[in-house]
Design a protein around this motif. Structure first.
Motif, short mmCIF file in Angstrom:
data_model
loop_
_atom_site.label_atom_id
_atom_site.label_comp_id
_atom_site.label_asym_id
_atom_site.label_seq_id
_atom_site.Cartn_x
_atom_site.Cartn_y
_atom_site.Cartn_z
N UNK A 5 0.82 -1.21 0.00
CA UNK A 5 0.00 0.00 0.00
C UNK A 5 0.86 1.26 0.00
N UNK A 6 1.98 1.22 0.69
CA UNK A 6 2.84 2.38 0.81
C UNK A 6 3.51 2.75 -0.51
N UNK A 7 3.92 1.78 -1.28
CA UNK A 7 4.68 2.02 -2.50
C UNK A 7 3.98 1.41 -3.72
N UNK A 8 2.69 1.60 -3.81
CA UNK A 8 1.89 1.00 -4.87
C UNK A 8 2.40 1.34 -6.28
N UNK A 26 13.47 -3.42 -4.31
CA UNK A 26 14.35 -4.32 -3.55
C UNK A 26 15.11 -3.53 -2.47
N UNK A 27 15.55 -2.34 -2.81
CA UNK A 27 16.27 -1.50 -1.86
C UNK A 27 15.37 -1.12 -0.68
N UNK A 28 14.12 -0.79 -0.98
CA UNK A 28 13.16 -0.41 0.07
C UNK A 28 12.78 -1.63 0.92
N UNK A 29 12.67 -2.79 0.30
CA UNK A 29 12.23 -4.01 0.99
C UNK A 29 13.32 -4.60 1.88
N UNK A 30 14.57 -4.39 1.53
CA UNK A 30 15.69 -5.03 2.23
C UNK A 30 15.68 -4.84 3.75
N UNK A 31 15.50 -3.61 4.29
CA UNK A 31 15.50 -3.47 5.76
C UNK A 31 14.39 -4.28 6.44
#
Length: 178
Positions: A5-8, A26-31
């Protein structure tokens, strides 16, 4: 992990094949993946689980049918990788679970501690060192390599062998030796 929802728009673009959007996703999901893996994986498997989950996302995102399910799918990927890597690390056979339960039932906490201490004391010093640095001091493979002067592959090899010997000592009742 409310990435869907945040990065649709980013998710939609990555799903559609945009390589820049995929890289950013992928960069946003990594943490989030790393945080989840740190809570659910063996410490030594965190980096591998994160890397494998990101690789799977990059390969299989286009086949995801419902983008709103992205966050749940991502969690399941990490869970699966943590379990898979844990089984590999511990040479865990899921069909031997009953045998392991029986082994644990006949030991009290004090007995388990004594056996663990005996297993650790039976390890050669060079294996014990990396195991204690990783599992007690919670150092990364890179930090252990820097502290000991070993290469990263050598640290991983020693850690794997140390755990295998300790497991053999505990579950097999055999003295660990190399």
């Amino acid at each position: 992990m409310a990435l869907a929802t945040q990065h649709q728009p980013l998710l939609t673009a990555a799903h559609g094949g945009d390589p820049r959007a995929l890289e950013q996703l992928l960069k946003i999901s990594r943490p989030d993946i790393r945080r989840y893996a740190q809570q659910h994986c063996l410490l030594s498997d965190v980096d591998d689980a994160v890397q494998e989950a990101l690789l799977i996302v990059s390969r299989k995102l286009p086949s995801l049918r419902v983008l709103a399910a992205f966050s749940g799918w991502l969690i399941r990927l990490v869970q699966r990788e943590c379990r898979r890597l844990g089984r590999l690390t511990l040479r865990y056979d899921p069909y031997e679970e009953e045998k392991l339960e029986q082994w644990l039932v006949v030991r009290d906490e004090v007995g388990l501690r004594r056996e663990l201490v005996a297993a650790l004391e039976s390890l050669p010093a060079h294996y014990l060192e990396v195991m204690l640095l990783r599992d007690l001091e919670e150092l990364t493979i890179e930090e252990i390599a820097a502290r000991t002067g070993l290469t990263r592959p050598n640290v991983k090899s020693r850690l794997h062998r140390a755990r295998a010997l300790a497991r053999e000592y505990l579950l097999g009742g055999k003295p660990a030796s190399v």
